[in-house]
Design a protein around this motif. Structure first.
Motif, PDB file in Angstrom:
ATOM      1  N   ASP A 136      38.118  71.960  10.600  1.00 59.96           N
ATOM      2  CA  ASP A 136      37.829  71.886   9.172  1.00 59.96           C
ATOM      3  C   ASP A 136      38.616  70.942   8.625  1.00 59.96           C
ATOM      4  N   LEU A 137      38.430  69.621   9.323  1.00 56.33           N
ATOM      5  CA  LEU A 137      39.128  68.382   8.676  1.00 56.33           C
ATOM      6  C   LEU A 137      37.987  67.393   8.198  1.00 56.33           C
ATOM      7  N   LEU A 138      38.087  66.717   6.901  1.00 63.53           N
ATOM      8  CA  LEU A 138      37.459  65.849   6.486  1.00 63.53           C
ATOM      9  C   LEU A 138      37.589  64.726   7.716  1.00 63.53           C
ATOM     10  N   PHE A 139      36.477  63.906   7.824  1.00 65.78           N
ATOM     11  CA  PHE A 139      36.096  62.951   8.738  1.00 65.78           C
ATOM     12  C   PHE A 139      36.248  61.612   8.164  1.00 65.78           C
ATOM     13  N   SER A 140      37.085  60.703   8.581  1.00 61.65           N
ATOM     14  CA  SER A 140      37.330  59.439   7.653  1.00 61.65           C
ATOM     15  C   SER A 140      37.382  58.301   8.564  1.00 61.65           C
ATOM     16  N   VAL A 141      36.577  57.121   8.606  1.00 58.56           N
ATOM     17  CA  VAL A 141      36.958  56.235   9.308  1.00 58.56           C
ATOM     18  C   VAL A 141      37.600  55.058   8.469  1.00 58.56           C
ATOM     19  N   HIS A 142      38.503  54.234   9.180  1.00 57.41           N
ATOM     20  CA  HIS A 142      39.169  53.328   8.522  1.00 57.41           C
ATOM     21  C   HIS A 142      39.324  52.077   9.293  1.00 57.41           C
ATOM     22  N   LEU A 143      38.627  50.892   8.572  1.00 59.10           N
ATOM     23  CA  LEU A 143      38.305  49.563   9.434  1.00 59.10           C
ATOM     24  C   LEU A 143      38.742  48.421   8.572  1.00 59.10           C
ATOM     25  N   LYS A 144      38.491  47.552   8.732  1.00 53.77           N
ATOM     26  CA  LYS A 144      38.620  46.198   7.818  1.00 53.77           C
ATOM     27  C   LYS A 144      37.144  45.270   7.955  1.00 53.77           C
ATOM     28  N   ALA A 145      36.074  45.932   7.413  1.00 53.66           N
ATOM     29  CA  ALA A 145      34.632  45.233   8.022  1.00 53.66           C
ATOM     30  C   ALA A 145      34.709  43.972   6.919  1.00 53.66           C
ATOM     31  N   THR A 146      35.602  43.721   5.983  1.00 51.99           N
ATOM     32  CA  THR A 146      35.562  42.461   5.605  1.00 51.99           C
ATOM     33  C   THR A 146      36.056  41.325   6.353  1.00 51.99           C
ATOM     34  N   MET A 147      37.523  41.596   6.588  1.00 50.58           N
ATOM     35  CA  MET A 147      38.291  40.604   7.238  1.00 50.58           C
ATOM     36  C   MET A 147      37.833  40.567   8.771  1.00 50.58           C
ATOM     37  N   MET A 148      37.595  41.627   9.293  1.00 53.25           N
ATOM     38  CA  MET A 148      36.952  41.633  10.594  1.00 53.25           C
ATOM     39  C   MET A 148      35.511  41.440  10.702  1.00 53.25           C
ATOM     40  N   LYS A 149      34.954  40.541  10.469  1.00 53.31           N
ATOM     41  CA  LYS A 149      33.824  40.353   9.654  1.00 53.31           C
ATOM     42  C   LYS A 149      32.542  40.518  10.967  1.00 53.31           C
ATOM     43  N   VAL A 150      33.101  40.635  12.265  1.00 57.02           N
ATOM     44  CA  VAL A 150      31.807  40.551  13.230  1.00 57.02           C
ATOM     45  C   VAL A 150      32.160  41.922  14.047  1.00 57.02           C
ATOM     46  N   SER A 151      33.504  42.105  14.079  1.00 56.68           N
ATOM     47  CA  SER A 151      33.733  43.369  15.004  1.00 56.68           C
ATOM     48  C   SER A 151      33.816  44.670  14.238  1.00 56.68           C
ATOM     49  N   ASP A 152      34.278  44.854  13.048  1.00 53.52           N
ATOM     50  CA  ASP A 152      34.317  46.004  12.395  1.00 53.52           C
ATOM     51  C   ASP A 152      33.044  46.525  11.902  1.00 53.52           C
ATOM     52  N   VAL A 170      30.308  46.302  13.292  1.00 53.69           N
ATOM     53  CA  VAL A 170      29.538  47.069  14.517  1.00 53.69           C
ATOM     54  C   VAL A 170      29.984  48.317  14.928  1.00 53.69           C
ATOM     55  N   ILE A 171      31.377  48.275  14.620  1.00 57.94           N
ATOM     56  CA  ILE A 171      32.162  49.633  15.074  1.00 57.94           C
ATOM     57  C   ILE A 171      31.800  50.575  13.852  1.00 57.94           C
ATOM     58  N   PHE A 172      31.595  50.199  12.564  1.00 57.25           N
ATOM     59  CA  PHE A 172      31.152  51.111  11.445  1.00 57.25           C
ATOM     60  C   PHE A 172      29.825  51.413  11.592  1.00 57.25           C
ATOM     61  N   GLY A 173      28.989  50.861  12.175  1.00 54.94           N
ATOM     62  CA  GLY A 173      27.602  51.009  12.418  1.00 54.94           C
ATOM     63  C   GLY A 173      27.410  52.157  13.606  1.00 54.94           C
ATOM     64  N   HIS A 174      28.363  52.145  14.521  1.00 57.74           N
ATOM     65  CA  HIS A 174      28.483  52.987  15.490  1.00 57.74           C
ATOM     66  C   HIS A 174      28.888  54.312  15.031  1.00 57.74           C
ATOM     67  N   VAL A 175      29.738  54.337  14.038  1.00 58.07           N
ATOM     68  CA  VAL A 175      30.113  55.552  13.344  1.00 58.07           C
ATOM     69  C   VAL A 175      28.963  56.291  12.685  1.00 58.07           C
ATOM     70  N   VAL A 176      28.145  55.465  12.085  1.00 64.43           N
ATOM     71  CA  VAL A 176      27.031  56.069  11.032  1.00 64.43           C
ATOM     72  C   VAL A 176      25.886  56.410  12.211  1.00 64.43           C
ATOM     73  N   LEU A 233      11.759  49.054   8.809  1.00 62.72           N
ATOM     74  CA  LEU A 233      12.336  48.856   7.417  1.00 62.72           C
ATOM     75  C   LEU A 233      13.587  47.679   7.911  1.00 62.72           C
ATOM     76  N   GLY A 234      13.819  47.517   9.048  1.00 58.57           N
ATOM     77  CA  GLY A 234      14.999  46.419   9.341  1.00 58.57           C
ATOM     78  C   GLY A 234      16.309  46.794   9.179  1.00 58.57           C
ATOM     79  N   PHE A 235      16.560  48.337   9.060  1.00 62.58           N
ATOM     80  CA  PHE A 235      17.868  48.923   8.626  1.00 62.58           C
ATOM     81  C   PHE A 235      18.775  48.794   9.929  1.00 62.58           C
ATOM     82  N   SER A 236      20.121  48.312   9.610  1.00 62.72           N
ATOM     83  CA  SER A 236      21.231  48.280  10.674  1.00 62.72           C
ATOM     84  C   SER A 236      22.030  49.446  10.047  1.00 62.72           C
ATOM     85  N   PRO A 237      22.680  50.070  10.771  1.00 67.42           N
ATOM     86  CA  PRO A 237      23.602  51.012  10.653  1.00 67.42           C
ATOM     87  C   PRO A 237      24.879  50.261  10.025  1.00 67.42           C
ATOM     88  N   ASN A 238      25.056  49.075  10.789  1.00 66.77           N
ATOM     89  CA  ASN A 238      26.234  48.269  10.270  1.00 66.77           C
ATOM     90  C   ASN A 238      26.401  48.131   8.892  1.00 66.77           C
TER      91      ASN A 238
END
Length: 749
Positions: free
Chosen positions: A253-269, A271-277, A295-300
């Motif tokens: 019963d915990l909130l799930f929260s992912v913490h990345l830096k999708a702005t600075m790490m503009k290629v890797s993060d 993509v990682i965020f997209g996998h979480v989604v 629709l051309g939707f990317s989870p990233n």
């Protein structure tokens, strides 16, 4: 006033969002004050919109074209006379980039759309051009020196006397940090030092199972002594880890929260965020795969982008997808929220949850985040890569055991960070790729030697990083200098079991021998050991210098200032440039978008410009040393006094409309600075010149503040978000006729 010498020039950067709005108010004041010392202050545009416009001149009319100011500054920072004040600018995620492009197009700029999946050579060229301006495009260009970041004494003293709120920690808090134990960037890292025979233009290749070679990047210059890394994050390992953590968060019963830096790490993060989604909403993605592809939707790009894209679907299909999304929430763990009232989750926008801002805020908030019900809850903080997740894990464990830090007594953890000449550990550069298949990623030297290779599978995130030797030498020198100046222990945060750090440890030990370290306390510890040692000293009121690489520099200089003084915007960030110049950074801009939203709705800007005030004082002091300009020294000294009074009198902007905002804080800083200059006795000319201004501002204080506050409480339009109208923005940010007239009279006097 005599003509300004070439070396007596300060560059004040034009940026985005809240700090850009503040500049419309603050810069005229700065120009008026510095002119009396023969110093000119010029602007250079490094905003996201400016970067885009500068890189597509062939698409624009002559009136629309602007110079490439970022490229110009990249050359300037290599010169001894460089003196640059860098405000925080947008490190653009793809949604931000697309929003900026759309705004520019609507204003008549013939900027092409960003091709996410380029097929033609033209589209590939367009994407490559955009990739130069998105993400952390600015910092690697300007940072021709290493970082010296610390909380100024005046700010620290104010925080001790006026402590910010800190959430109470419970010993039974279930909040914790979850990270991968294998298959991540840290575990798979290989590192190498470039020898003389391997200098020259290297290349990155992908070799598939059949031995076919694809060159992903070439003409990549390597110089003797630099450290290179090659590593990858296993796609399948990541998805297995995420699924396991979601199940555990649901059970606990915990909130799930992912913490990345999708702005600075503009290629890797992203993509990682997209996998979480896609893992969280796996049933939705499986059921609607064909529709999402159409629709051309990317989870990233996050859930928010999906809601935007399905708006044009037939109602029946749109409602079906929305219902399936809602049904997912019932069987998955509750998500941490960015905005509970508006239903914006942690997975809506990749740039909404930036680790270096979001983790300190949660730690300050008793280790909790906001849930869908608008209440704070214990949280699972998911930081997939284990490289630096441990520092947050240790901080949470420390607070669970010892309670919240006490701002009235806690010590300080300043930072000396390795970042000069694009010292990299980020995925923000042009050497990060998604593996196109199963095979081998390898780095080949100019002489044909295989320097590093990693076996990968399709979809794995692979990246190469570089750190040159001269910046490492300068980094060690700066650490010794700060240890000598402060008397505090200096700790290099390096993990001997990590490939990159193992080579750095050898370099540190070698280069420390070049300096007199007698009487200094200098040591090397793993990041986990270092943060544990530093926090123990911190609660005893003792200071400890953290000496780190680029990522930890970024993380720590948000983490500890937010805990110590309530914000990272109030730290002093100096970059002693390697060729003698100075770069002065003004703090963090992570909250800037929210400030702009409030400004648009209420004409109240709560951005705190203290970072700009501190940087300006440091810039003027540097100017006085390098050019022997005595007046510059007096301006710096009196600005320091004004900053201290500004804090003591609590003139920082209020969060509430119809109270003092950014514009009012600029007025008070101006009045206190003029007052200090009028009271100093080292320069009679300055004293006489500023006495009249100080009196005029003091006599009209009530009237000016009333004029500044009276415009608040209603919506305001400044003609754009990424490219505001200068005339409208100036009018909005300088609404006091009395204040404006006083400055104008001073300039003409």
């Amino acid at each position: 006033m005599s003509n300004t010498k070439k070396s007596e020039k300060i560059i004040f950067t034009k940026v985005d969002e809240a700090p850009a709005l503040a500049t419309y108010s603050f810069l005229p004041i700065v120009k008026a004050f510095t002119d009396v010392a023969g110093i000119s202050v010029e602007t250079r545009d490094i905003s996201l919109a400016g970067r885009i416009i500068a890189n597509f001149p062939e698409n624009l009319t002559d009136d629309q074209k602007i110079s490439d100011d970022l490229a110009e500054l990249g050359e300037l920072v290599k010169l001894p006379e460089a003196n640059v004040i860098k405000l925080p600018c947008i490190s653009a995620s793809l949604p931000q980039l697309n929003a900026a492009i759309k705004e520019l197009q609507e204003k008549g700029y013939n900027i092409p759309n960003y091709p996410e999946e380029p097929k033609t050579d033209e589209e590939k060229a367009i994407k490559a051009t955009f990739d130069k301006v998105k993400g952390s495009a600015v910092n690697p260009v300007l940072r021709e020196g290493n970082s010296d970041r610390r909380v100024p004494t005046s700010v620290k003293n104010y925080a001790k006397k006026n402590p910010h709120s800190m959430g109470k920690w419970a010993e039974d808090s279930k909040s914790f940090v979850a990270c991968m134990e294998c298959g991540d960037l840290c575990c798979n890292e290989k590192s190498s030092s470039i020898s003389k025979e391997n200098v020259g233009n290297a290349r990155i290749e992908f070799v598939d199972k059949n031995g076919e070679v694809t060159v992903l990047k070439d003409n990549m210059e390597l110089i003797e002594g630099e450290i290179i890394d090659g590593t990858y994050m296993c796609r399948n390992c990541l998805r297995i880890f995420l699924e396991a953590m979601m199940e555990e968060a649901l059970e606990e019963d915990l909130l799930f929260s992912v913490h990345l830096k999708a702005t600075m790490m503009k290629v890797s993060d992203p993509v990682i965020f997209g996998h979480v989604v896609s893992v969280y909403f796996k049933d939705v993605f499986e059921k609607h795969a064909a529709t999402f592809a159409e629709l051309g939707f990317s989870p990233n790009n996050g859930l928010g982008d999906l809601y935007t894209k399905i708006k044009d679907l037939p109602d029946e299909k749109r409602l079906e997808i929305e219902a399936d999304i809602q049904a997912t929430y019932e069987k998955r763990p509750k998500l941490a929220m960015v905005n509970s009232d508006k239903g914006i989750t942690n997975l809506h926008v990749p740039s909404d949850i930036i680790i270096d801002a979001s983790m300190p805020a949660a730690i300050r908030n008793s280790g909790k985040m906001w849930g869908p019900d608008g209440e704070l809850h214990d949280t699972m903080f998911v930081i997939p890569c284990s490289s630096y997740a441990g520092i947050y894990k240790e901080t949470i464990n420390f607070c669970r055991k010892h309670g919240a830090f006490d701002p009235t007594t806690m010590g300080n953890i300043p930072n000396v960070g390795l970042m000069a000449q694009k010292a990299e550990e980020y995925g923000s550069h042009d050497k990060t790729f998604l593996s196109p298949g199963t095979g081998t990623m390898r780095i080949i030297s100019a002489s044909g030697q295989n320097l590093i290779e990693n076996d990968v599978h399709e979809g794995d995130v692979w990246r190469m990083c570089q750190s040159k030797d001269l910046p490492i030498q300068d980094w060690v020198k700066l650490a010794v200098t700060r240890a000598r100046a402060t008397g505090a222990p200096a700790v290099f945060w390096l993990n001997e079991y990590r490939a990159h750090d193992a080579i750095l440890i050898n370099r540190v030990n070698r280069y420390l021998k070049d300096h007199d370290t007698r009487g200094l306390d200098i040591s090397i510890m793993s990041p986990v050991g270092a943060i544990r040692y530093s926090m123990k000293r911190m609660i005893e009121g003792l200071d400890t210098i953290s000496v780190t690489g680029n990522v930890l520099r970024d993380y720590l200089t948000d983490l500890f200032p937010i805990l110590e003084v309530g914000t990272s915007a109030k730290i002093l960030s100096i970059v002693p440039l390697m060729n003698g110049g100075g770069l002065f950074e003004t703090g963090a801009g992570g909250s800037a978008p929210k400030h702009v939203q409030q400004f648009n709705q209420e004409n109240h800007l709560r951005w705190d410009s203290l970072g700009e005030f501190l940087a300006m004082a440091a810039s003027l002091e540097h100017m006085s040393v390098t050019t022997k300009n005595v007046k510059a020294h007096i301006l710096a000294e009196t600005l320091d006094q004004a900053n201290e009074k500004f804090l003591t009198e609590n003139r920082s902007p209020s969060r509430k409309v119809n109270e003092l905002d950014n514009r009012g804080s600029h007025f008070y800083l101006t009045m206190y600075w003029a007052e200090a200059l009028a009271n100093q006795t080292n320069d009679a000319e300055l004293q006489n010149r500023f006495a009249k201004l100080a009196k005029e501002l003091a006599d009209n204080e009530t009237k000016i503040v009333e004029e500044l506050n009276s415009v608040q409480g209603k919506t305001i339009d400044i003609g754009g978000y990424y490219l505001p109208n200068d005339e409208l923005a100036t009018k909005a940010m300088r609404p006091s006729a009395t204040f404006n007239a006083a400055i104008e009279s001073f300039i003409n006097g």
